[in-house]
Design an enzyme around this catalytic site. Structure first.
Site, PDB file in Angstrom:
ATOM      1  N   SER A   1       0.662  -1.027   0.044  1.00  0.00           N
ATOM      2  CA  SER A   1      -0.074   0.257   0.293  1.00  0.00           C
ATOM      3  C   SER A   1       0.948   1.271  -0.121  1.00  0.00           C
ATOM      4  O   SER A   1       1.663   1.256   0.769  1.00  0.00           O
ATOM      5  CB  SER A   1      -0.711  -0.096   1.177  1.00  0.00           C
ATOM      6  OG  SER A   1      -1.693   1.248   1.144  1.00  0.00           O
ATOM      7  N   LYS A   2       0.392   2.002  -0.708  1.00  0.00           N
ATOM      8  CA  LYS A   2       1.436   3.410  -0.782  1.00  0.00           C
ATOM      9  C   LYS A   2       0.497   4.671   0.055  1.00  0.00           C
ATOM     10  O   LYS A   2       1.154   5.552   0.119  1.00  0.00           O
ATOM     11  CB  LYS A   2       1.095   4.020  -2.429  1.00  0.00           C
ATOM     12  CG  LYS A   2       1.896   3.133  -3.367  1.00  0.00           C
ATOM     13  CD  LYS A   2       1.973   3.805  -4.701  1.00  0.00           C
ATOM     14  CE  LYS A   2       2.272   3.016  -5.756  1.00  0.00           C
ATOM     15  NZ  LYS A   2       3.441   2.256  -5.891  1.00  0.00           N
TER      16      LYS A   2
ATOM     17  N   THR B   1      -9.064  -1.012   2.706  1.00  0.00           N
ATOM     18  CA  THR B   1      -8.859  -1.429   1.242  1.00  0.00           C
ATOM     19  C   THR B   1      -9.639  -2.949   1.011  1.00  0.00           C
ATOM     20  O   THR B   1      -9.917  -3.341   2.099  1.00  0.00           O
ATOM     21  CB  THR B   1      -7.524  -0.822   0.813  1.00  0.00           C
ATOM     22  OG1 THR B   1      -7.704  -1.101  -0.623  1.00  0.00           O
ATOM     23  CG2 THR B   1      -6.644  -1.939   1.450  1.00  0.00           C
TER      24      THR B   1
ATOM     25  N   LYS C   1     -14.018  -3.411   2.238  1.00  0.00           N
ATOM     26  CA  LYS C   1     -14.884  -2.274   2.092  1.00  0.00           C
ATOM     27  C   LYS C   1     -16.389  -2.721   2.419  1.00  0.00           C
ATOM     28  O   LYS C   1     -17.056  -1.619   2.985  1.00  0.00           O
ATOM     29  CB  LYS C   1     -14.712  -1.613   0.720  1.00  0.00           C
ATOM     30  CG  LYS C   1     -13.205  -0.773   0.567  1.00  0.00           C
ATOM     31  CD  LYS C   1     -13.179  -0.310  -0.943  1.00  0.00           C
ATOM     32  CE  LYS C   1     -11.765   0.394  -0.871  1.00  0.00           C
ATOM     33  NZ  LYS C   1     -11.486   0.929  -2.342  1.00  0.00           N
TER      34      LYS C   1
ATOM     35  N   ASP D   1     -13.614   7.424  -2.506  1.00  0.00           N
ATOM     36  CA  ASP D   1     -13.344   6.986  -3.929  1.00  0.00           C
ATOM     37  C   ASP D   1     -13.760   7.514  -4.840  1.00  0.00           C
ATOM     38  O   ASP D   1     -12.956   8.164  -5.828  1.00  0.00           O
ATOM     39  CB  ASP D   1     -13.612   5.426  -3.950  1.00  0.00           C
ATOM     40  CG  ASP D   1     -12.676   4.602  -3.109  1.00  0.00           C
ATOM     41  OD1 ASP D   1     -11.390   4.949  -2.844  1.00  0.00           O
ATOM     42  OD2 ASP D   1     -13.120   3.485  -2.798  1.00  0.00           O
TER      43      ASP D   1
ATOM     44  N   ALA E   1     -19.016  -3.317 -13.761  1.00  0.00           N
ATOM     45  CA  ALA E   1     -20.474  -3.060 -13.101  1.00  0.00           C
ATOM     46  C   ALA E   1     -20.332  -3.910 -11.523  1.00  0.00           C
ATOM     47  O   ALA E   1     -21.281  -4.141 -11.059  1.00  0.00           O
ATOM     48  CB  ALA E   1     -21.707  -3.738 -13.861  1.00  0.00           C
TER      49      ALA E   1
ATOM     50  N   GLY F   1     -17.839  -3.197  -7.600  1.00  0.00           N
ATOM     51  CA  GLY F   1     -18.106  -2.222  -6.649  1.00  0.00           C
ATOM     52  C   GLY F   1     -17.176  -0.935  -7.210  1.00  0.00           C
ATOM     53  O   GLY F   1     -17.679   0.151  -6.607  1.00  0.00           O
TER      54      GLY F   1
ATOM     55  N   ASN G   1     -20.913  -3.936 -19.266  1.00  0.00           N
ATOM     56  CA  ASN G   1     -20.459  -5.060 -18.627  1.00  0.00           C
ATOM     57  C   ASN G   1     -20.505  -6.536 -19.326  1.00  0.00           C
ATOM     58  O   ASN G   1     -21.280  -6.709 -20.203  1.00  0.00           O
ATOM     59  CB  ASN G   1     -21.159  -5.261 -17.287  1.00  0.00           C
ATOM     60  CG  ASN G   1     -20.348  -5.949 -16.139  1.00  0.00           C
ATOM     61  OD1 ASN G   1     -19.294  -5.796 -15.958  1.00  0.00           O
ATOM     62  ND2 ASN G   1     -20.990  -6.863 -15.428  1.00  0.00           N
TER      63      ASN G   1
ATOM     64  N   MET H   1      -9.206   3.087 -13.972  1.00  0.00           N
ATOM     65  CA  MET H   1      -9.227   3.359 -12.588  1.00  0.00           C
ATOM     66  C   MET H   1      -8.087   2.501 -11.757  1.00  0.00           C
ATOM     67  O   MET H   1      -7.909   2.750 -10.798  1.00  0.00           O
ATOM     68  CB  MET H   1     -10.547   3.011 -11.755  1.00  0.00           C
ATOM     69  CG  MET H   1     -11.744   3.922 -12.238  1.00  0.00           C
ATOM     70  SD  MET H   1     -13.502   3.519 -11.756  1.00  0.00           S
ATOM     71  CE  MET H   1     -13.098   3.428 -10.028  1.00  0.00           C
TER      72      MET H   1
HETATM   73  P1  ATR Z   1     -14.514  -4.196  -8.215  1.00  0.00           P
HETATM   74  O1  ATR Z   1     -14.829  -4.004  -6.589  1.00  0.00           O
HETATM   75  O2  ATR Z   1     -12.827  -4.090  -8.426  1.00  0.00           O
HETATM   76  O3  ATR Z   1     -15.256  -3.496  -9.163  1.00  0.00           O
HETATM   77  P2  ATR Z   1     -15.754  -6.737  -8.586  1.00  0.00           P
HETATM   78  O4  ATR Z   1     -16.994  -6.051  -7.822  1.00  0.00           O
HETATM   79  O5  ATR Z   1     -15.469  -8.195  -8.514  1.00  0.00           O
HETATM   80  O6  ATR Z   1     -14.532  -5.739  -8.327  1.00  0.00           O
HETATM   81  O7  ATR Z   1     -16.165  -6.172 -10.146  1.00  0.00           O
HETATM   82  C1  ATR Z   1     -15.310  -6.665 -11.144  1.00  0.00           C
HETATM   83  C2  ATR Z   1     -15.853  -6.098 -12.463  1.00  0.00           C
HETATM   84  O8  ATR Z   1     -14.620  -6.280 -13.614  1.00  0.00           O
HETATM   85  C3  ATR Z   1     -17.007  -6.645 -12.933  1.00  0.00           C
HETATM   86  O9  ATR Z   1     -17.646  -5.776 -13.746  1.00  0.00           O
HETATM   87  C4  ATR Z   1     -16.440  -7.843 -14.034  1.00  0.00           C
HETATM   88  O10 ATR Z   1     -17.182  -8.288 -14.939  1.00  0.00           O
HETATM   89  P3  ATR Z   1     -18.576  -9.402 -14.481  1.00  0.00           P
HETATM   90  O11 ATR Z   1     -19.495  -8.583 -13.875  1.00  0.00           O
HETATM   91  O12 ATR Z   1     -19.132  -9.771 -15.828  1.00  0.00           O
HETATM   92  O13 ATR Z   1     -17.835 -10.375 -13.529  1.00  0.00           O
HETATM   93  C5  ATR Z   1     -15.225  -7.117 -14.632  1.00  0.00           C
HETATM   94  N1  ATR Z   1     -14.405  -8.094 -15.122  1.00  0.00           N
HETATM   95  C6  ATR Z   1     -13.325  -8.616 -14.280  1.00  0.00           C
HETATM   96  N2  ATR Z   1     -12.616  -9.460 -15.063  1.00  0.00           N
HETATM   97  C7  ATR Z   1     -13.206  -9.173 -16.636  1.00  0.00           C
HETATM   98  C8  ATR Z   1     -12.569  -9.707 -17.753  1.00  0.00           C
HETATM   99  N3  ATR Z   1     -11.546 -10.513 -18.092  1.00  0.00           N
HETATM  100  N4  ATR Z   1     -13.326  -9.071 -18.928  1.00  0.00           N
HETATM  101  C9  ATR Z   1     -14.501  -8.382 -18.672  1.00  0.00           C
HETATM  102  N5  ATR Z   1     -14.990  -7.701 -17.409  1.00  0.00           N
HETATM  103  C10 ATR Z   1     -14.204  -8.250 -16.457  1.00  0.00           C
END
Ligand code: ATR
Length: 269
Positions: free
Chosen positions: A15-16, A64, A68, A107, A132, A134, A155, A222
């Site tokens: 962590s930074k 983190t 969260k 955030d 879509a 967090g 998504n 992000m």
């Molecule tokens: P975070 O809190 O970082 O948003 P998360 O809630 O697990 O993490 O959400 C990850 C997001 O990245 C989701 O939108 C996921 O798509 P799905 O809802 O279809 O799972 C997306 N994601 C992760 N890996 C992906 C990939 N290889 N290609 C496209 N979308 C991806």
């Protein structure tokens, strides 16, 4: 007197946040100690760490991955939540309010502040967000508050985007009135003022299935790190790009200001 802060995560070694907050403290002449706090990934351990920290005189904690949502639940049953934390369903900043543990989420506003710092216009903008999860959940309300005109959420799993929008509309009247559409990533086409990658695809090297007819003036990832494929793709098209390092600094700045009441400069370190 030294003021104590921590960032709780798992993993946490890289962590930074301690460096960023020490920089802020130096700017305003505060004596702080900001430590990385490892925590086992379960609710009882997380609660014990948070309680021990504040019982011991701690002033503020960042939260983190993967805590969260746990922090959100903890605060909901105690000192309460800011509107941004409530709508995001997640907490990244803990503090004491009237002696109770209170949760905020900086955030999304950190992202908005960084975008403004880049000089990218949000007022009236037509924005696409890919993902879509967090990360997306946390940025929608701050983007709407900043005046964006239209948001398209794309998504991999369409029904997750649909559910997310329904939940957000239910949680916030401002979001309920906003213009938001959903699609799959392949279906996202046309010209946008800005496209934001909020997926966790990150540094895997994999590329999102972006349409050839998808274009933008500005692309924001992000995540941060070298050579993100998403940003490379839009650089080739001539878009202005940024990774999420400024968002990390932006959320830290807002947390620091909330804890200390001191305004600091958002300097990239
Ligand atoms: P975070 O809190 O970082 O948003 P998360 O809630 O697990 O993490 O959400 C990850 C997001 O990245 C989701 O939108 C996921 O798509 P799905 O809802 O279809 O799972 C997306 N994601 C992760 N890996 C992906 C990939 N290889 N290609 C496209 N979308 C991806």
């Amino acid at each position: 007197m030294t003021q104590h802060f921590i960032v709780i995560g798992n993993p946490i070694a890289h962590s930074k946040s301690p460096d960023i907050h020490q920089n802020f403290a130096q700017q305003v002449g505060l004596d702080i100690r900001y430590a990385r706090q490892y925590c086992p990934d379960d609710k009882d351990s997380f609660t014990a760490v948070v309680e021990a920290f504040f019982a011991g005189g701690g002033v503020g904690a960042n939260v983190t991955v993967p805590f969260k949502q746990m922090a959100f639940e903890l605060c909901a049953g105690r000192g309460g939540l800011s509107n941004h934390a409530q709508v995001a369903g997640a907490v990244n900043t803990l503090l004491l309010k009237d002696g109770q543990i209170f949760g905020d989420n900086t955030d999304g506003q950190g992202l908005v502040n960084h975008i403004m710092q880049l000089g990218w216009q949000l007022e009236g903008a037509n924005i696409a967000i890919i993902g879509a999860g967090g990360a997306t959940r946390g940025v929608i309300l701050p983007l709407i508050e900043a005046g964006v005109r239209q948001i398209s959420i794309a998504n991999r799993t369409l029904n997750k985007a649909e559910t997310l929008v329904q939940e957000l509309q239910h949680a916030s009247p401002q979001i309920a009135q906003a213009k938001i559409s959903v699609s799959t990533i392949e279906q996202l086409t046309g010209q946008f003022d800005m496209i934001i990658n909020a997926t966790s695809i990150g540094l895997s090297g994999d590329m999102l299935p972006l349409s050839d007819t998808l274009t933008c003036n500005h692309a924001y990832d992000m995540m941060y790190g070298r050579e993100l494929p998403f940003l490379q793709h839009f650089t080739k098209q001539g878009a202005t790009i940024s990774d999420g390092y400024g968002m990390l600094i932006g959320q830290a700045k807002l947390s620091f200001e909330r804890w200390t009441g001191k305004i600091v400069k958002n300097t990239l370190i």
